[in-house]
Write a protein that holds these residues in place. Structure first.
Motif, PDB file in Angstrom:
ATOM      1  N   ASP A 115       9.077 -78.677 -67.080  1.00 18.75           N
ATOM      2  CA  ASP A 115      10.591 -77.439 -66.993  1.00 18.75           C
ATOM      3  C   ASP A 115      10.724 -78.139 -68.832  1.00 18.75           C
ATOM      4  N   GLU A 116      10.057 -79.444 -69.663  1.00 17.93           N
ATOM      5  CA  GLU A 116       9.347 -79.106 -70.624  1.00 17.93           C
ATOM      6  C   GLU A 116       9.012 -78.239 -71.130  1.00 17.93           C
ATOM      7  N   GLU A 117       7.555 -77.863 -70.477  1.00 16.86           N
ATOM      8  CA  GLU A 117       7.214 -76.801 -70.595  1.00 16.86           C
ATOM      9  C   GLU A 117       7.957 -74.874 -70.549  1.00 16.86           C
ATOM     10  N   ASP A 118       8.540 -74.848 -70.136  1.00 18.80           N
ATOM     11  CA  ASP A 118       9.033 -73.559 -69.477  1.00 18.80           C
ATOM     12  C   ASP A 118      10.281 -73.261 -71.031  1.00 18.80           C
ATOM     13  N   GLN A 119      11.049 -74.877 -71.564  1.00 17.50           N
ATOM     14  CA  GLN A 119      12.015 -74.345 -72.524  1.00 17.50           C
ATOM     15  C   GLN A 119      11.173 -74.050 -73.748  1.00 17.50           C
ATOM     16  N   ASP A 120       9.729 -74.581 -73.613  1.00 18.39           N
ATOM     17  CA  ASP A 120       9.671 -74.188 -74.911  1.00 18.39           C
ATOM     18  C   ASP A 120       8.605 -72.740 -75.606  1.00 18.39           C
ATOM     19  N   TRP A 121       8.297 -72.498 -73.953  1.00 19.98           N
ATOM     20  CA  TRP A 121       7.806 -71.096 -74.225  1.00 19.98           C
ATOM     21  C   TRP A 121       9.229 -69.862 -74.075  1.00 19.98           C
ATOM     22  N   PHE A 122       8.349 -68.339 -74.642  1.00 23.68           N
ATOM     23  CA  PHE A 122       9.696 -67.464 -74.701  1.00 23.68           C
ATOM     24  C   PHE A 122      10.099 -66.507 -73.732  1.00 23.68           C
ATOM     25  N   ILE A 123      10.605 -67.115 -73.238  1.00 22.17           N
ATOM     26  CA  ILE A 123      11.001 -65.986 -72.085  1.00 22.17           C
ATOM     27  C   ILE A 123      12.113 -64.662 -72.557  1.00 22.17           C
ATOM     28  N   PRO A 124      11.628 -63.144 -72.624  1.00 24.56           N
ATOM     29  CA  PRO A 124      12.932 -62.519 -72.513  1.00 24.56           C
ATOM     30  C   PRO A 124      13.794 -62.685 -72.321  1.00 24.56           C
ATOM     31  N   GLU A 125      14.147 -62.268 -71.051  1.00 21.50           N
ATOM     32  CA  GLU A 125      15.387 -62.432 -70.441  1.00 21.50           C
ATOM     33  C   GLU A 125      16.303 -63.464 -70.646  1.00 21.50           C
ATOM     34  N   ARG A 126      15.822 -64.361 -70.994  1.00 19.09           N
ATOM     35  CA  ARG A 126      16.093 -65.988 -71.294  1.00 19.09           C
ATOM     36  C   ARG A 126      16.717 -66.136 -73.011  1.00 19.09           C
ATOM     37  N   ASP A 127      15.521 -65.653 -73.573  1.00 21.17           N
ATOM     38  CA  ASP A 127      15.538 -65.864 -75.248  1.00 21.17           C
ATOM     39  C   ASP A 127      16.766 -64.919 -76.029  1.00 21.17           C
ATOM     40  N   LEU A 128      16.242 -63.702 -74.927  1.00 18.82           N
ATOM     41  CA  LEU A 128      17.247 -62.809 -75.864  1.00 18.82           C
ATOM     42  C   LEU A 128      18.209 -62.258 -75.389  1.00 18.82           C
ATOM     43  N   PRO A 129      19.537 -61.391 -76.409  1.00 19.15           N
ATOM     44  CA  PRO A 129      20.592 -61.274 -75.958  1.00 19.15           C
ATOM     45  C   PRO A 129      20.184 -59.743 -75.250  1.00 19.15           C
ATOM     46  N   SER A 130      21.503 -59.813 -74.646  1.00 18.05           N
ATOM     47  CA  SER A 130      21.440 -58.848 -73.587  1.00 18.05           C
ATOM     48  C   SER A 130      22.135 -57.593 -74.356  1.00 18.05           C
ATOM     49  N   VAL A 131      21.421 -56.069 -73.783  1.00 16.75           N
ATOM     50  CA  VAL A 131      21.063 -55.139 -74.651  1.00 16.75           C
ATOM     51  C   VAL A 131      23.010 -54.960 -75.180  1.00 16.75           C
ATOM     52  N   GLY A 132      24.195 -55.289 -74.305  1.00 15.00           N
ATOM     53  CA  GLY A 132      26.028 -54.977 -74.685  1.00 15.00           C
ATOM     54  C   GLY A 132      25.996 -56.449 -76.012  1.00 15.00           C
ATOM     55  N   GLN A 133      24.857 -56.866 -76.095  1.00 12.65           N
ATOM     56  CA  GLN A 133      25.361 -57.883 -77.131  1.00 12.65           C
ATOM     57  C   GLN A 133      24.777 -57.285 -78.543  1.00 12.65           C
TER      58      GLN A 133
END
Length: 131
Positions: A76-94
């Motif tokens: 879980d800690e490793e997942d938080q450190d990684w950059f995941i576009p779906e999770r870390d980037l704002p949506s297209v609407g934003q």
């Protein structure tokens, strides 16, 4: 297990302990072990340490559960450190809302140029070229 041909040997046939070496003179018991005349409960002696065995198995299970929990926390800690576009980037609407809020106006350009301390006559900077 002795072969049937071996069972016919005279020395094996004379053994009363079922043909197993060291069991001469002892009667076989239902579980295949020789009867121990001195202790009638010899076949149940494994139960003597049953509580210790249960405690040891419980400790092993708790240790295994602890290791699995630590491993999951590490993942879980490793997942938080990684950059995941779906999770870390704002949506297209934003992003679209942010772009709609931006505007370019020429109203303040004259004022900004008057206050600027940059030299308008300077040569254009090109990296790697010496002047």
């Amino acid at each position: 297990m002795p072969e049937p041909a071996e069972m016919s040997r005279p020395d094996v046939a004379k053994m009363s302990g079922g043909g197993a070496p060291g069991n001469e003179g002892k009667n076989p018991v239902a579980n295949g072990h020789a009867e121990n005349d001195s202790n009638p409960f010899a076949e149940y002696m494994w139960m003597e340490n049953e509580e210790e065995y249960n405690r040891q198995v419980e400790e092993e299970l708790l240790e295994q559960e602890f290791l699995e929990r630590c491993f999951q926390e590490m993942l879980d800690e490793e997942d938080q450190d990684w950059f995941i576009p779906e999770r870390d980037l704002p949506s297209v609407g934003q992003i679209q809302q942010q772009l709609n809020g931006l505007s370019v106006s020429d109203e303040n350009v004259e004022e900004i140029l008057r206050k600027s301390i940059l030299n308008p006559e300077a040569k254009e900077f090109v990296p790697g070229v010496k002047y």
